[in-house]
Write an enzyme that holds these catalytic residues in place. Structure first.
Site, PDB file in Angstrom:
ATOM      1  N   ASP A  15     194.284  64.656  15.660  1.00 36.15           N
ATOM      2  CA  ASP A  15     195.215  65.303  16.590  1.00 36.15           C
ATOM      3  C   ASP A  15     196.201  66.160  15.810  1.00 36.15           C
ATOM      4  OD1 ASP A  15     194.843  62.171  17.764  1.00 36.15           O
ATOM      5  OD2 ASP A  15     194.282  63.843  19.056  1.00 36.15           O
ATOM      6  N   GLU A 260     186.761  65.756  14.467  1.00 34.22           N
ATOM      7  CA  GLU A 260     186.668  67.126  14.981  1.00 34.22           C
ATOM      8  C   GLU A 260     187.038  68.138  13.918  1.00 34.22           C
ATOM      9  OE1 GLU A 260     188.258  67.791  18.899  1.00 34.22           O
ATOM     10  OE2 GLU A 260     188.952  69.799  18.390  1.00 34.22           O
TER      11      GLU A 260
HETATM   12  O1  TRH Z   1     190.817  61.627  11.461  1.00 34.72           O
HETATM   13  P1  TRH Z   1     189.775  61.966  12.476  1.00 34.72           P
HETATM   14  O2  TRH Z   1     188.818  60.903  12.805  1.00 34.72           O
HETATM   15  O3  TRH Z   1     190.482  62.426  13.824  1.00 34.72           O
HETATM   16  C1  TRH Z   1     189.939  62.050  15.085  1.00 34.72           C
HETATM   17  C2  TRH Z   1     189.213  63.258  15.670  1.00 34.72           C
HETATM   18  O4  TRH Z   1     190.062  64.375  15.677  1.00 34.72           O
HETATM   19  C3  TRH Z   1     188.787  62.942  17.095  1.00 34.72           C
HETATM   20  O5  TRH Z   1     188.270  64.115  17.722  1.00 34.72           O
HETATM   21  C4  TRH Z   1     189.972  62.442  17.898  1.00 34.72           C
HETATM   22  O6  TRH Z   1     189.530  62.060  19.166  1.00 34.72           O
HETATM   23  C5  TRH Z   1     190.592  61.262  17.186  1.00 34.72           C
HETATM   24  O7  TRH Z   1     191.015  61.662  15.897  1.00 34.72           O
HETATM   25  C6  TRH Z   1     191.784  60.754  17.953  1.00 34.72           C
HETATM   26  O8  TRH Z   1     188.942  63.215  11.966  1.00 34.72           O
HETATM   27  P2  TRH Z   1     189.299  64.751  11.866  1.00 34.72           P
HETATM   28  O9  TRH Z   1     189.318  65.370  13.224  1.00 34.72           O
HETATM   29  O10 TRH Z   1     188.397  65.321  10.861  1.00 34.72           O
HETATM   30  O11 TRH Z   1     190.788  64.799  11.312  1.00 34.72           O
HETATM   31  C7  TRH Z   1     191.028  64.502   9.966  1.00 34.72           C
HETATM   32  C8  TRH Z   1     192.090  65.460   9.447  1.00 34.72           C
HETATM   33  O12 TRH Z   1     192.571  65.017   8.193  1.00 34.72           O
HETATM   34  C9  TRH Z   1     191.516  66.853   9.216  1.00 34.72           C
HETATM   35  O13 TRH Z   1     192.488  67.812   9.546  1.00 34.72           O
HETATM   36  C10 TRH Z   1     191.261  66.872   7.730  1.00 34.72           C
HETATM   37  C11 TRH Z   1     192.437  66.068   7.244  1.00 34.72           C
HETATM   38  N1  TRH Z   1     192.302  65.452   5.924  1.00 34.72           N
HETATM   39  C12 TRH Z   1     193.056  65.986   4.900  1.00 34.72           C
HETATM   40  O14 TRH Z   1     193.758  66.978   5.076  1.00 34.72           O
HETATM   41  N2  TRH Z   1     192.994  65.395   3.662  1.00 34.72           N
HETATM   42  C13 TRH Z   1     192.218  64.304   3.423  1.00 34.72           C
HETATM   43  O15 TRH Z   1     192.207  63.800   2.286  1.00 34.72           O
HETATM   44  C14 TRH Z   1     191.427  63.768   4.498  1.00 34.72           C
HETATM   45  C15 TRH Z   1     190.547  62.585   4.261  1.00 34.72           C
HETATM   46  C16 TRH Z   1     191.495  64.358   5.755  1.00 34.72           C
END
Ligand code: TRH
Length: 367
Positions: A15, A260
């Site tokens: 989010d 996402e």
């Molecule tokens: O963390 P997520 O599983 O978030 C999820 C999804 O958005 C899903 O659609 C939603 O319904 C749920 O949350 C509530 O996966 P996502 O979407 O990849 O978000 C991870 C974020 O973290 C992304 O912006 C990448 C960032 N990130 C970093 O910046 N540095 C890191 O080291 C890591 C591991 C992630």
């Protein structure tokens, strides 16, 4: 224009990840953004102060209510605070956008861009516009900042040199230079043990870069019980900024992403990847996964698409446990068609307008 972006952190990081990326992209294009969020803690590592645009103001969800800006974006239907919505009732109300979750399913195209009258509550009488990200021209497209692909192309010109230089900043060297690097970002249900067993059995020099949380925990559990192997090494990463997380995906030969936002970043990285979709109780995520695989692998050779789909279904626990082998992974990683298919599918997506460009146009047409 002045944008008010509202973000409620449900769980995980997507989010705030999406909302920060949206806010930062708007600011880079000259807009002023107030990002209202109930829990901004993840920004400390995801968007360190040094990388933040001065045009993005991060405010607590319950901070004092200000005069709403020109556009209000509520992410994932999070419903802005009543007191703020009440202030939106003015002669020229702000354009109210509901930025929805990303899906490759067909119905998204039919719902994208439709207005929905608000029938009750402080927003009664106002209209909310549903804006759906997506993978076709009939949707709002995907977040892709203007300078992303030029930076990616510089890296792709000398990939191993950039990989080695970047990994060195994390104290990691690739030994031997031909070793494969894998990035692992997953949910707790991921069959990480089965994956690591297959990589250990495959015998090919492999280094697995583990993101904090489930990936690190599950790999540690496997390592505690597995026989040591010289050709498979595990490296625990610190939390990376979004900028550095992109470079992790650029550096690796195979990326395991989830949710996402990281899923989209893997598409722009263009490397072979597996997507761990956010599991939902009623199993609707299976249809979402199939819909995306249909689009992403549409033009791939049938045997390649079938093998990669099999891996994706295993990774998401959507095939019987007995069939969840990852032995095919070693062979697939030798197959240059997986990377070629990923690049070709990325090219198709690059022909679609990015989300912020489309959102700005959508808003201007409705002011
Ligand atoms: O963390 P997520 O599983 O978030 C999820 C999804 O958005 C899903 O659609 C939603 O319904 C749920 O949350 C509530 O996966 P996502 O979407 O990849 O978000 C991870 C974020 O973290 C992304 O912006 C990448 C960032 N990130 C970093 O910046 N540095 C890191 O080291 C890591 C591991 C992630």
């Amino acid at each position: 224009m002045l944008w008010d972006v509202f973000c409620r952190v449900i769980d995980n990081f997507g989010d705030i990840g999406v909302c920060w990326r949206l806010s930062h992209d708007l600011a880079e294009r000259g807009h002023a953004v107030r990002l209202w969020v109930d829990d901004a803690s993840a920004l400390a590592w995801m968007a360190p102060a040094a990388l933040r645009s001065p045009s993005v103001q991060v405010l607590h969800w319950d901070a004092e209510v200000l005069e709403p800006g020109d556009i209000v974006v509520e992410a994932f239907g999070c419903n802005p605070p009543d007191a703020f919505v009440a202030r939106m009732q003015r002669p020229a109300p702000p354009v109210w956008i509901n930025l929805e979750y990303l899906s490759a399913e067909q119905w998204v195209e039919r719902c994208h861009g439709l207005p929905s009258p608000v029938m009750s509550g402080p927003g009664a009488g106002l209209s909310k516009w549903f804006f759906y990200p997506g993978f076709t021209r009939a949707t709002g497209g995907l977040l892709r900042e203007a300078d992303l692909m030029s930076a990616r192309q510089v890296w792709e010109a000398t990939p191993h040199q950039h990989r080695d230089q970047w990994l060195a900043t994390l104290g990691i060297s690739v030994r031997p230079p031909t070793a494969r690097c894998l990035a692992l970002f997953c949910y707790e249900q991921a069959p990480v043990g089965a994956l690591l067993d297959a990589l250990a059995a495959g015998g090919y020099p492999t280094q697995v870069l583990l993101t904090p949380g489930f990936a690190t925990q599950l790999a540690r559990q496997w390592q505690a019980a597995a026989a040591p192997t010289s050709h498979l090494s595990l490296h625990e990463l610190p939390p990376l900024s979004q900028r550095e997380f992109d470079r992790l995906l650029w550096a690796c030969d195979l990326n395991f992403v989830r949710g996402e936002d990281s899923a989209v970043r893997a598409l722009w990285a263009g490397q072979p990847h597996l997507w761990h979709i956010y599991p939902q109780e009623d199993g609707v995520h299976a249809g979402k996964l199939e819909a995306f695989m249909d689009r992403w692998m549409a033009d791939w050779p049938d045997d390649l698409a079938s093998d990669v789909r099999g891996l994706w279904l295993s990774w998401n626990g959507l095939t019987p446990a007995s069939a969840r082998g990852f032995e095919s992974l070693n062979g697939l990683l030798d197959d240059p068609r997986w990377a070629a298919g990923s690049h070709a599918s990325r090219q198709r997506l690059l022909e679609i307008g990015d989300l912020v460009t489309q959102l700005c146009g959508f808003v201007l047409d409705r002011r």
